[in-house]
Design a protein around this motif. Structure first.
Motif, mmCIF file in Angstrom:
data_model
loop_
_atom_site.group_PDB
_atom_site.id
_atom_site.type_symbol
_atom_site.label_atom_id
_atom_site.label_comp_id
_atom_site.label_asym_id
_atom_site.label_seq_id
_atom_site.Cartn_x
_atom_site.Cartn_y
_atom_site.Cartn_z
ATOM 1 N N PHE A 266 -30.816 -27.203 30.171
ATOM 2 C CA PHE A 266 -30.217 -28.541 30.168
ATOM 3 C C PHE A 266 -30.815 -29.399 31.267
ATOM 4 O O PHE A 266 -31.081 -28.930 32.374
ATOM 5 C CB PHE A 266 -28.705 -28.459 30.415
ATOM 6 C CG PHE A 266 -27.910 -27.887 29.285
ATOM 7 C CD1 PHE A 266 -27.494 -26.572 29.310
ATOM 8 C CD2 PHE A 266 -27.561 -28.676 28.193
ATOM 9 C CE1 PHE A 266 -26.746 -26.033 28.277
ATOM 10 C CE2 PHE A 266 -26.813 -28.151 27.157
ATOM 11 C CZ PHE A 266 -26.409 -26.828 27.204
ATOM 12 N N TYR B 274 -15.676 -29.762 33.299
ATOM 13 C CA TYR B 274 -16.442 -30.048 32.104
ATOM 14 C C TYR B 274 -15.969 -29.149 30.974
ATOM 15 O O TYR B 274 -15.554 -28.007 31.199
ATOM 16 C CB TYR B 274 -17.935 -29.770 32.317
ATOM 17 C CG TYR B 274 -18.657 -30.804 33.115
ATOM 18 C CD1 TYR B 274 -18.640 -30.770 34.506
ATOM 19 C CD2 TYR B 274 -19.369 -31.822 32.493
ATOM 20 C CE1 TYR B 274 -19.303 -31.720 35.242
ATOM 21 C CE2 TYR B 274 -20.037 -32.777 33.227
ATOM 22 C CZ TYR B 274 -20.013 -32.727 34.598
ATOM 23 O OH TYR B 274 -20.667 -33.679 35.327
ATOM 24 N N VAL C 194 -27.636 -38.434 36.941
ATOM 25 C CA VAL C 194 -26.517 -39.159 37.533
ATOM 26 C C VAL C 194 -26.989 -40.564 37.840
ATOM 27 O O VAL C 194 -28.086 -40.743 38.370
ATOM 28 C CB VAL C 194 -26.020 -38.497 38.836
ATOM 29 C CG1 VAL C 194 -24.988 -39.365 39.523
ATOM 30 C CG2 VAL C 194 -25.443 -37.133 38.554
ATOM 31 N N TRP D 10 -25.400 -35.371 30.444
ATOM 32 C CA TRP D 10 -26.184 -34.218 30.002
ATOM 33 C C TRP D 10 -26.983 -34.515 28.748
ATOM 34 O O TRP D 10 -26.538 -35.226 27.857
ATOM 35 C CB TRP D 10 -25.240 -33.056 29.702
ATOM 36 C CG TRP D 10 -24.513 -32.547 30.896
ATOM 37 C CD1 TRP D 10 -23.453 -33.131 31.516
ATOM 38 C CD2 TRP D 10 -24.781 -31.350 31.626
ATOM 39 N NE1 TRP D 10 -23.061 -32.374 32.583
ATOM 40 C CE2 TRP D 10 -23.843 -31.276 32.677
ATOM 41 C CE3 TRP D 10 -25.725 -30.333 31.485
ATOM 42 C CZ2 TRP D 10 -23.836 -30.218 33.584
ATOM 43 C CZ3 TRP D 10 -25.706 -29.273 32.385
ATOM 44 C CH2 TRP D 10 -24.774 -29.229 33.422
ATOM 45 N N LEU E 25 -22.240 -36.542 35.896
ATOM 46 C CA LEU E 25 -23.476 -35.992 35.353
ATOM 47 C C LEU E 25 -23.512 -36.297 33.865
ATOM 48 O O LEU E 25 -22.560 -36.029 33.148
ATOM 49 C CB LEU E 25 -23.544 -34.485 35.561
ATOM 50 C CG LEU E 25 -24.011 -33.978 36.929
ATOM 51 C CD1 LEU E 25 -23.712 -32.506 37.071
ATOM 52 C CD2 LEU E 25 -25.497 -34.220 37.087
ATOM 53 N N GLY F 91 -22.969 -39.694 43.763
ATOM 54 C CA GLY F 91 -24.156 -39.894 42.950
ATOM 55 C C GLY F 91 -25.258 -38.889 43.159
ATOM 56 O O GLY F 91 -25.301 -37.841 42.537
ATOM 57 N N ILE G 144 -17.893 -34.333 30.459
ATOM 58 C CA ILE G 144 -17.017 -34.372 31.624
ATOM 59 C C ILE G 144 -15.588 -34.698 31.203
ATOM 60 O O ILE G 144 -15.361 -35.481 30.267
ATOM 61 C CB ILE G 144 -17.520 -35.378 32.678
ATOM 62 C CG1 ILE G 144 -16.790 -35.173 33.993
ATOM 63 C CG2 ILE G 144 -17.397 -36.810 32.164
ATOM 64 C CD1 ILE G 144 -17.420 -35.847 35.168
ATOM 65 N N TYR H 49 -15.369 -31.297 39.699
ATOM 66 C CA TYR H 49 -15.374 -31.766 38.319
ATOM 67 C C TYR H 49 -14.861 -30.669 37.383
ATOM 68 O O TYR H 49 -14.963 -29.492 37.686
ATOM 69 C CB TYR H 49 -16.804 -32.073 37.851
ATOM 70 C CG TYR H 49 -17.682 -32.849 38.784
ATOM 71 C CD1 TYR H 49 -18.258 -32.246 39.897
ATOM 72 C CD2 TYR H 49 -18.003 -34.179 38.535
ATOM 73 C CE1 TYR H 49 -19.099 -32.942 40.746
ATOM 74 C CE2 TYR H 49 -18.853 -34.888 39.375
ATOM 75 C CZ TYR H 49 -19.391 -34.258 40.475
ATOM 76 O OH TYR H 49 -20.229 -34.959 41.315
ATOM 77 N N PHE I 85 -22.635 -28.689 23.862
ATOM 78 C CA PHE I 85 -22.626 -30.007 24.502
ATOM 79 C C PHE I 85 -21.618 -30.026 25.633
ATOM 80 O O PHE I 85 -20.459 -29.686 25.450
ATOM 81 C CB PHE I 85 -22.302 -31.084 23.470
ATOM 82 C CG PHE I 85 -22.421 -32.472 24.017
ATOM 83 C CD1 PHE I 85 -21.294 -33.243 24.226
ATOM 84 C CD2 PHE I 85 -23.658 -33.004 24.315
ATOM 85 C CE1 PHE I 85 -21.403 -34.519 24.734
ATOM 86 C CE2 PHE I 85 -23.778 -34.281 24.823
ATOM 87 C CZ PHE I 85 -22.648 -35.044 25.030
ATOM 88 N N LEU I 86 -22.061 -30.464 26.824
ATOM 89 C CA LEU I 86 -21.193 -30.515 28.005
ATOM 90 C C LEU I 86 -20.646 -31.925 28.180
ATOM 91 O O LEU I 86 -21.401 -32.880 28.273
ATOM 92 C CB LEU I 86 -21.977 -30.111 29.247
ATOM 93 C CG LEU I 86 -22.126 -28.611 29.434
ATOM 94 C CD1 LEU I 86 -23.502 -28.272 29.916
ATOM 95 C CD2 LEU I 86 -21.074 -28.092 30.400
#
Lengths: 113, 108
Positions: free
Chosen positions: B86, A35, B90, B98, B96, A98, A45, A33, A42-43
């Motif tokens: 944090f 990010y 999922v 957050w 993910l 998942g 994707i 991934y 703030f994260l």
């Protein structure tokens, strides 16, 4: 051994340049991934690849292009950098779909001037 | 989509104090993780805890999946515990999701 490694750790560049951030994982994971963490922490994707195939492509400018040459690598190329691209970019990996634990790289702090 | 809310947003404590951080999520999840982002920006996995309780030293976490919340406990806080914590969940895909984080400051 670093599980998920990103290079470079810091990147300062001028507006309009093209730059790449590299990511490698040695965990044998099949999903990787990217990010973006903004100034408010703030994260969000950006992309996700599973077995080298793009499976998540959030609404990011076309100037951002991920490339996964193999399951262990996911690079991020950014064209025509803008001031608003300044942020910390995190690479991560996980195994399976998942319900798996994600591991993160140390982040790349990109500053566009 | 699923919402992840963390509380409190900020927490300032003296060294040695105990703290409880909370993560609420709006729907059932397959996975929940707690992370610590240290003052240098590094994200560190703390727990992978979709349900139940886990402990690692001074830290422990509990997730009650049926009630859609998770708690992170920090006992005998140290200044090195400072940073942002944090929670991320999922669902059925790889993404993910957050929370906004809890900023923890431990004063000596």
């Amino acid at each position: 051994d670093t599980a998920v490694s990103q290079t470079p750790k810091y990147l300062v560049t001028q507006m309009g340049n093209d730059k790449s951030i590299k990511c490698e994982q040695n965990l044998g994971h099949d999903t990787m991934y990217w990010y973006k963490q903004d100034s408010k922490k703030f994260l969000k994707i950006m992309f996700s690849y599973n077995n080298k195939e793009l499976i998540i492509n959030e609404t990011v400018p076309n100037r951002f292009s991920p490339k996964s040459p193999d399951k262990a690598h996911l690079n991020l190329h950014i064209n025509s950098l803008e001031l608003g691209d300044s942020a910390v970019y995190f690479c991560a990996s996980s195994h399976g779909q998942g319900a798996r634990q994600a591991f993160f790289g140390q982040g790349t702090r990109l500053t566009v001037v | 989509g699923i919402q992840v809310e963390q509380s409190p947003p900020d927490l300032i404590l003296q060294e040695g104090a105990n703290s409880t951080l909370r993560c609420n999520f709006s729907d059932s999840v397959n996975n929940l993780q707690w992370f610590h982002q240290n003052p240098w920006g590094q994200l560190i996995n703390l727990f992978y805890i979709p349900s139940g309780t886990k402990q690692n030293g001074r830290l422990s976490a509990t997730t009650v999946a049926t009630e859609r919340y998770s708690l992170l406990y920090i006992s005998s806080s140290q200044t090195t515990d400072s940073g942002v914590y944090f929670c991320a969940v999922v669902r059925s895909n790889y993404q993910l999701i957050w929370g906004a984080g809890t900023k923890l400051i431990i004063k000596p």
